[in-house]
Scaffold this active site. Structure first.
Site, short mmCIF file in Angstrom:
data_model
loop_
_atom_site.label_atom_id
_atom_site.label_comp_id
_atom_site.label_asym_id
_atom_site.label_seq_id
_atom_site.Cartn_x
_atom_site.Cartn_y
_atom_site.Cartn_z
N ARG A 1 -2.12 -23.89 5.13
CA ARG A 1 -0.82 -23.38 4.67
C ARG A 1 -0.69 -21.92 5.11
NH1 ARG A 1 4.18 -25.11 3.31
NH2 ARG A 1 4.97 -24.29 1.34
N THR B 1 9.83 -30.63 8.86
CA THR B 1 8.43 -31.00 8.65
C THR B 1 8.14 -32.30 9.40
OG1 THR B 1 8.52 -29.97 6.48
CG2 THR B 1 6.68 -31.47 6.85
N ASP C 1 9.21 -20.66 0.53
CA ASP C 1 8.63 -21.61 -0.44
C ASP C 1 7.98 -20.89 -1.62
OD1 ASP C 1 9.52 -23.97 0.54
OD2 ASP C 1 7.69 -24.50 1.61
N THR D 1 4.39 -28.24 9.30
CA THR D 1 5.77 -27.77 9.15
C THR D 1 5.97 -26.34 9.60
OG1 THR D 1 7.62 -27.63 7.58
CG2 THR D 1 5.47 -26.95 6.76
N ASN E 1 8.70 -25.19 8.01
CA ASN E 1 9.64 -25.18 6.89
C ASN E 1 10.98 -25.72 7.39
OD1 ASN E 1 10.43 -25.04 4.27
ND2 ASN E 1 10.99 -22.90 4.32
N1 GLY Z 1 8.17 -26.25 3.58
C1 GLY Z 1 8.30 -27.42 2.79
C2 GLY Z 1 7.10 -27.69 1.98
O1 GLY Z 1 6.00 -27.28 2.35
O2 GLY Z 1 7.24 -28.30 0.94
#
Ligand code: GLY
Length: 567
Positions: free
Chosen positions: A98, A373, A415, A391, A393
């Site tokens: 992430r 995503t 997010d 992703t 985003n």
């Molecule tokens: N960017 C969407 C998610 O990670 O939920």
């Protein structure tokens, strides 16, 4: 394993075996390997990796790197991912790639005149987090792959250099954000013609700078990106454009190995991704609640009502509790069966439970359930099963392309919860647990999931589509295991979704009108959507073959099977 050994093994295998790989627009079946993605070139790259002696991990990484060339709106090395991997020896890897907030990030960095400004968290320099996808792909290969990063990224760099033909799905996503891309000269130069129009269907899209970046990574490894020319170029652009990210932030990025969330649903072991994904926790929580109801005794409207109520309860918890567990206290009990039994008792079979009323977020109707995503599913006959959700985003992330690199950067900072009570792009609320802090990772709905029966993998799946990712995964599991639908039907079946706020059930246009009426009669507000999300899955057929399924909602998706036969 050393690179040379791996290469020798791959070449040796090719010498003694012959292979058959097939790509299919519909479901595919095969004995020895399977890949499902949203793009035929990515699926083909995965099959090619299997044919070159790779396993499911190599196939998934090859597919992911190719998606970063042909599906640049959804994912790429400028973004992040979660990879859930069942290794052949039974080990589960949950690799957190992430994005991370830069060291100079501050809690109120998106607040202007006392209010969160979504433009800042969604577009441009401040929207960008330090990407983790490439680091995870490299980590996964080192832990379980047979081929090297160089082996897998080189074919993708060839596609970037030689170009690919833009299809309707790509063209329509590009057209949707052309105006915002035009704000950034490098992005405009790559994606728009001289008059500022987005490239149309049929255009041969070449990305020489991305090819150069991929070749640099092939040559120097991920150091090229995290500690070399890419990080330098990003720092330069950031300093000239009001950004916070430094080359040191890139150097400090690490893959985190998380403990997976493991729960049981009707005799199956469901393995999900732990925070900062909210997916694993809430897929488990919803299924734990539903496990208290006997679906075989229920009509479809009651089943849908109960499912919606469980979704609502889970998303209410999500907004309060979930965040990066390295910074916030996220209770493990959320995924506990006991906790779910208390929640199940709150569900009235005949009417929607009242929820605290809140105003509907501004623009919550626009793009709430987008298809941003991407999810990659891969499996092989050795017992390696992979679920990677990656992703940027939203489409093209921040819309920023770091000059000279060809890499679009994410807007994952959106997010985070920019301010309590202020929804993000997906209409999701958050609390202190998901506030911005330096080095913290924003909460995600990405839900790569693997299901085991008697210790053996029987399903790998995941989805795109913001918060609907969680509910897509839940519904595919219910459809396949409770309702015994074949996997293609389980993925293709009409979807419903509730995320607590706004307090309404989103329903796809294919949902049975009688079911919608029955939900209305129980007090649910209905919100029609044309379609929600995109799921990819691999399961096992009754005769023991792998079956790969891409979501029929993605016009361009492809599943590919691979069989190895002795000559
Ligand atoms: N960017 C969407 C998610 O990670 O939920």
């Amino acid at each position: 394993m050393k690179r040379i050994q791996k290469r020798a093994m791959a070449i040796g295998l090719i010498a003694v075996l012959c292979f058959a790989g097939t790509i299919s627009a519909g479901p595919a079946t095969a004995k020895d390997g399977m890949v499902a993605t949203v793009h035929p070139l990515a699926t083909q790259a995965g099959i090619d990796a299997l044919e070159r002696g790779g396993n499911a991990i190599d196939a998934a990484v090859a597919a992911a790197l190719t998606l970063g060339v042909v599906d640049t709106h959804n994912s790429g090395i400028g973004g992040g991912c979660f990879a859930l991997i069942h290794l052949a020896d039974g080990t589960i890897l949950a690799l957190d790639g992430r994005e991370m907030a830069p060291a100079k990030a501050t809690r109120d960095m998106f607040i202007r005149d006392g209010k969160a400004d979504p433009k800042l968290s969604q577009t441009g320099a401040l929207a960008i987090g330090i990407p983790g996808s490439l680091a995870v792909y490299d980590y996964a290969l080192n832990r379980g792959g047979k081929l090297t990063l160089e082996d897998l990224i080189t074919p993708a760099s060839d596609i970037a250099e030689q170009g690919f033909i833009i299809d309707p799905a790509f063209a329509s996503r590009l057209a949707g954000v052309a105006k915002t891309l035009a704000q950034f000269p490098e992005s405009a130069a790559l994606m728009l013609d001289v008059d500022g129009n987005p490239w149309p269907v049929g255009h041969l899209h070449k990305q020489p700078d991305l090819a150069k970046t991929y070749r640099g990574i092939a040559r120097d490894g991920i150091g090229f990106y995290y500690r070399g020319p890419f990080a330098q170029a990003a720092q330069k652009w950031m300093s000239e454009n009001g950004g916070l990210i430094t080359a040191e932030d890139f150097a400090n990025y690490t893959v985190k190995q998380r403990e997976p969330v493991i729960s049981t649903y009707r005799g199956y072991q469901v393995i999900g991704f732990s925070p900062p994904s909210s997916g694993g926790v809430h897929v488990a929580q919803i299924l734990n609640i539903l496990g208290h109801f006997d679906f075989s005794e229920m009509d479809a409207p009651t089943r849908a009502h109960v499912t919606v109520e469980a979704m609502k309860l889970a998303f209410a918890d999500r907004a309060h509790w979930l965040g990066d567990p390295d910074f916030a206290d996220v209770p493990r009990g959320l995924a506990d069966a006991d906790y779910a039994s208390g929640l199940a008792k709150k569900i009235d079979l005949n009417k929607a439970t009242s929820v605290q009323t809140h105003s509907t977020p501004l623009d919550s109707d626009i793009n709430l359930f987008g298809r941003h995503t991407t999810h990659i599913a891969a499996a092989d006959s050795e017992g390696n099963w992979v679920a990677i959700t990656a992703t940027l985003n939203t489409s093209y992330g921040s819309k920023v392309l770091i000059p000279g690199t060809g890499v679009f950067m994410n807007n994952q900072m959106d997010d985070f919860s920019a301010q309590p009570g202020v929804p993000n792009y997906f209409g999701l609320l958050g609390a202190e647990a998901n506030s911005v802090q330096p080095g913290k990772r924003p909460l995600s709905s990405m839900s790569p999931t693997i299901v085991l029966k008697d210790g053996q993998p029987v399903l790998t799946l995941g989805a795109a589509g913001g918060p609907t990712i969680i509910t897509q995964v839940v519904q595919a599991i219910i459809n396949h295991f409770d309702l015994e639908m074949p996997l293609p039907d389980a993925v293709g079946a009409p979807r419903i979704h509730h995320q607590w706020r706004p307090d309404r059930v989103a329903v796809e246009q294919t949902v049975d009108p009688a079911l919608i009426e029955a939900l209305k009669q129980r007090g649910h507000e209905i919100h029609p959507r044309s379609s929600m999300g995109v799921t990819q899955a691999i399961g096992v057929t009754e005769d023991g073959q792998l079956i790969g399924v891409h979501d029929p909602r993605a016009s361009n998706g492809a599943a590919g099977g691979y069989d190895r036969t002795n000559p």
